[in-house]
Design a protein around this motif. Structure first.
Motif, PDB file in Angstrom:
ATOM      1  N   GLU A  64       0.831  -1.200   0.000  1.00  0.00           N
ATOM      2  CA  GLU A  64       0.000   0.000   0.000  1.00  0.00           C
ATOM      3  C   GLU A  64       0.868   1.253   0.000  1.00  0.00           C
ATOM      4  O   GLU A  64       1.796   1.382   0.798  1.00  0.00           O
ATOM      5  CB  GLU A  64      -0.921   0.004   1.221  1.00  0.00           C
ATOM      6  N   CYS A  65       0.540   2.186  -0.865  1.00  0.00           N
ATOM      7  CA  CYS A  65       1.299   3.428  -0.993  1.00  0.00           C
ATOM      8  C   CYS A  65       0.675   4.571  -0.196  1.00  0.00           C
ATOM      9  O   CYS A  65       1.395   5.447   0.288  1.00  0.00           O
ATOM     10  CB  CYS A  65       1.382   3.809  -2.470  1.00  0.00           C
ATOM     11  N   LEU A  66      -0.638   4.580  -0.068  1.00  0.00           N
ATOM     12  CA  LEU A  66      -1.342   5.724   0.492  1.00  0.00           C
ATOM     13  C   LEU A  66      -1.849   5.452   1.908  1.00  0.00           C
ATOM     14  O   LEU A  66      -2.261   4.329   2.228  1.00  0.00           O
ATOM     15  CB  LEU A  66      -2.518   6.111  -0.398  1.00  0.00           C
ATOM     16  N   TYR A  67      -1.833   6.503   2.717  1.00  0.00           N
ATOM     17  CA  TYR A  67      -2.419   6.426   4.059  1.00  0.00           C
ATOM     18  C   TYR A  67      -3.857   6.923   4.018  1.00  0.00           C
ATOM     19  O   TYR A  67      -4.181   7.919   3.357  1.00  0.00           O
ATOM     20  CB  TYR A  67      -1.622   7.300   5.025  1.00  0.00           C
ATOM     21  N   ARG A  68      -4.726   6.214   4.718  1.00  0.00           N
ATOM     22  CA  ARG A  68      -6.075   6.696   4.977  1.00  0.00           C
ATOM     23  C   ARG A  68      -6.390   6.459   6.443  1.00  0.00           C
ATOM     24  O   ARG A  68      -6.145   5.372   6.969  1.00  0.00           O
ATOM     25  CB  ARG A  68      -7.111   5.964   4.106  1.00  0.00           C
ATOM     26  N   SER A  69      -6.909   7.485   7.105  1.00  0.00           N
ATOM     27  CA  SER A  69      -7.227   7.355   8.517  1.00  0.00           C
ATOM     28  C   SER A  69      -8.168   6.180   8.752  1.00  0.00           C
ATOM     29  O   SER A  69      -9.103   5.952   7.983  1.00  0.00           O
ATOM     30  CB  SER A  69      -7.875   8.639   9.022  1.00  0.00           C
ATOM     31  N   SER A  70      -7.931   5.470   9.841  1.00  0.00           N
ATOM     32  CA  SER A  70      -8.788   4.324  10.171  1.00  0.00           C
ATOM     33  C   SER A  70     -10.192   4.765  10.542  1.00  0.00           C
ATOM     34  O   SER A  70     -11.117   3.947  10.556  1.00  0.00           O
ATOM     35  CB  SER A  70      -8.171   3.527  11.331  1.00  0.00           C
ATOM     36  N   ILE A  71     -10.362   6.067  10.837  1.00  0.00           N
ATOM     37  CA  ILE A  71     -11.696   6.571  11.180  1.00  0.00           C
ATOM     38  C   ILE A  71     -12.146   7.670  10.205  1.00  0.00           C
ATOM     39  O   ILE A  71     -12.954   8.530  10.557  1.00  0.00           O
ATOM     40  CB  ILE A  71     -11.760   7.061  12.637  1.00  0.00           C
ATOM     41  N   ALA A  72     -11.610   7.624   8.990  1.00  0.00           N
ATOM     42  CA  ALA A  72     -12.029   8.582   7.964  1.00  0.00           C
ATOM     43  C   ALA A  72     -13.513   8.422   7.666  1.00  0.00           C
ATOM     44  O   ALA A  72     -14.051   7.309   7.687  1.00  0.00           O
ATOM     45  CB  ALA A  72     -11.218   8.367   6.687  1.00  0.00           C
ATOM     46  N   LYS A  73     -14.187   9.524   7.384  1.00  0.00           N
ATOM     47  CA  LYS A  73     -15.593   9.498   7.019  1.00  0.00           C
ATOM     48  C   LYS A  73     -15.728   9.213   5.526  1.00  0.00           C
ATOM     49  O   LYS A  73     -15.151   9.914   4.703  1.00  0.00           O
ATOM     50  CB  LYS A  73     -16.258  10.831   7.354  1.00  0.00           C
ATOM     51  N   LEU A  74     -16.497   8.195   5.190  1.00  0.00           N
ATOM     52  CA  LEU A  74     -16.713   7.829   3.791  1.00  0.00           C
ATOM     53  C   LEU A  74     -18.162   8.020   3.367  1.00  0.00           C
ATOM     54  O   LEU A  74     -18.585   7.535   2.319  1.00  0.00           O
ATOM     55  CB  LEU A  74     -16.305   6.369   3.559  1.00  0.00           C
ATOM     56  N   ASP A  75     -18.930   8.753   4.188  1.00  0.00           N
ATOM     57  CA  ASP A  75     -20.360   8.910   3.929  1.00  0.00           C
ATOM     58  C   ASP A  75     -20.721  10.272   3.340  1.00  0.00           C
ATOM     59  O   ASP A  75     -21.899  10.615   3.219  1.00  0.00           O
ATOM     60  CB  ASP A  75     -21.150   8.687   5.216  1.00  0.00           C
ATOM     61  N   SER A  77     -20.074  13.161   4.680  1.00  0.00           N
ATOM     62  CA  SER A  77     -20.336  14.176   5.703  1.00  0.00           C
ATOM     63  C   SER A  77     -19.193  15.169   5.826  1.00  0.00           C
ATOM     64  O   SER A  77     -19.374  16.275   6.333  1.00  0.00           O
ATOM     65  CB  SER A  77     -20.595  13.510   7.060  1.00  0.00           C
ATOM     66  N   LYS A  78     -17.995  14.772   5.369  1.00  0.00           N
ATOM     67  CA  LYS A  78     -16.854  15.680   5.335  1.00  0.00           C
ATOM     68  C   LYS A  78     -15.819  15.113   4.368  1.00  0.00           C
ATOM     69  O   LYS A  78     -15.937  13.965   3.913  1.00  0.00           O
ATOM     70  CB  LYS A  78     -16.256  15.872   6.730  1.00  0.00           C
ATOM     71  N   ALA A  79     -14.833  15.933   4.026  1.00  0.00           N
ATOM     72  CA  ALA A  79     -13.793  15.472   3.102  1.00  0.00           C
ATOM     73  C   ALA A  79     -13.103  14.231   3.668  1.00  0.00           C
ATOM     74  O   ALA A  79     -12.936  14.083   4.881  1.00  0.00           O
ATOM     75  CB  ALA A  79     -12.781  16.588   2.874  1.00  0.00           C
ATOM     76  N   ILE A  80     -12.710  13.329   2.785  1.00  0.00           N
ATOM     77  CA  ILE A  80     -12.090  12.070   3.199  1.00  0.00           C
ATOM     78  C   ILE A  80     -10.676  12.340   3.695  1.00  0.00           C
ATOM     79  O   ILE A  80      -9.862  12.966   3.011  1.00  0.00           O
ATOM     80  CB  ILE A  80     -12.081  11.061   2.040  1.00  0.00           C
TER      81      ILE A  80
END
Length: 331
Positions: A64-75, A77-80
């Motif tokens: 994996e090259c990219l980081y994504r927060s484990s609690i990122a919002k994917l609905d 409601s706010k920017a990912i």
């Protein structure tokens, strides 16, 4: 007994409804994510239609090259929080764009997947997304981009192309209105740092910015970047502008990402077909700021470094003209 029976039915009903709503939300989020795979190499990435945000890129070895927060919002409601959020028409906050949130409206809008753009051949696989200003329903502010000025209009196309060890992302804007507009744009790339090693200067660093003009947004100081690698020792929010002489229009850096691995990132920009200087932002929220963000796990600042190429020097785009920002990531 009747009262107890009714209570049980009520509790079960509420539980069923909660599970049903959670399932529907998960299904909706999954429907918004497109999985792009390069069949020949096995490289793959995932793109969320909200913000046309690339939220994952795995090379042919499955790294994996990219980081994504484990609690990122994917609905929506706010920017990912993570991947490659897109920034336009402003970087940060611009007082002239009254009411527009930080970094503009691209990352806060739902983009259209261009079905005819999908392909998967021996060399690479790719897909494009499109966003027209008329379809932007939030984050436009109340000033120039707010909709009252009918002379301001644009169409944005974002193209993602992957192969075995490489991903190329190209953000293109066309001024489809009758008036020129000034803009800034970035690809806000979050790189994953393996081994929890973002604070280890031997494993996580950025090389290739020597000679750049450094603006430190935390200390409010400016200087010229030396030959030492850029490292993360504290809250870091720095803009590196290419020197006015020396012909450094492209950004070409090596990013240490732990596990003895590096990523080479090259970025270039054009306005009306002419090469323009590309700046580079390096950011890590560190402990205090990470804890203050609701969509960023408290200790995950150890797992990421943002290295963000962008056109920041206030260019103007005339009607009918095109600007683009291209980023190439090689693992």
């Amino acid at each position: 007994c009747i009262s107890l029976h009714s209570s049980i039915i009520h509790t079960v009903s509420r539980l069923f409804i909660s599970l049903f709503l959670a399932t529907c939300t998960t299904m909706a989020e999954n429907d918004a994510i497109f999985a792009l795979t390069h069949t020949k190499s096995g490289a793959k990435c995932s793109i969320h239609s909200y913000g046309a945000t690339v939220i994952s890129f795995q090379n042919e070895k499955g790294v994996e090259c990219l980081y994504r927060s484990s609690i990122a919002k994917l609905d929506g409601s706010k920017a990912i929080r993570g991947g490659i959020p897109l920034v336009f028409p402003q970087f940060g906050v611009n007082e002239a764009n009254v009411g527009m949130p930080q970094h503009g409206f691209l990352r806060r809008s739902t983009w259209e997947l261009m079905e005819s753009s999908k392909y998967d051949d021996d060399d690479s696989a790719g897909v494009s997304y499109k966003l027209q200003l008329k379809d932007v329903t939030e984050a436009r502010g109340t000033a120039l981009w707010g909709g009252d000025d009918k002379g301001i209009d644009c169409t944005c196309v974002y193209t993602i192309k992957i192969s075995g060890m490489k991903m190329i992302t190209t953000l293109q804007f066309t001024n489809t209105g009758t008036k020129a507009f000034e803009f800034q744009t970035l690809q806000h790339t979050y790189f994953r740092v393996h081994e929890h090693a973002a604070l280890d200067a031997t494993k996580c660093y950025v090389k290739g910015l020597d000679g750049y003009h450094l603006i430190d947004k935390i200390s409010k100081t400016e200087s010229t970047c030396g030959s030492d690698p850029v490292i993360i020792e504290k809250l870091t929010d720095r803009v590196y502008e290419p020197p006015s002489s020396g012909g450094k229009n492209q950004v070409n850096v090596v990013v240490g990402v732990g596990n003895g691995s590096t990523v080479n990132m090259i970025a270039s920009g054009k306005v009306d077909g002419k090469d323009v200087p590309v700046a580079c932002v390096v950011w890590n929220p560190f402990k205090e700021n990470a804890a203050a963000m609701s969509d960023f796990a408290d200790d995950e600042y150890h797992d990421m470094i943002c290295v963000e190429p962008g056109i920041l020097s206030g260019h103007s785009l005339e009607p009918g003209k095109v600007a683009e920002l291209c980023q190439e990531i090689q693992m």
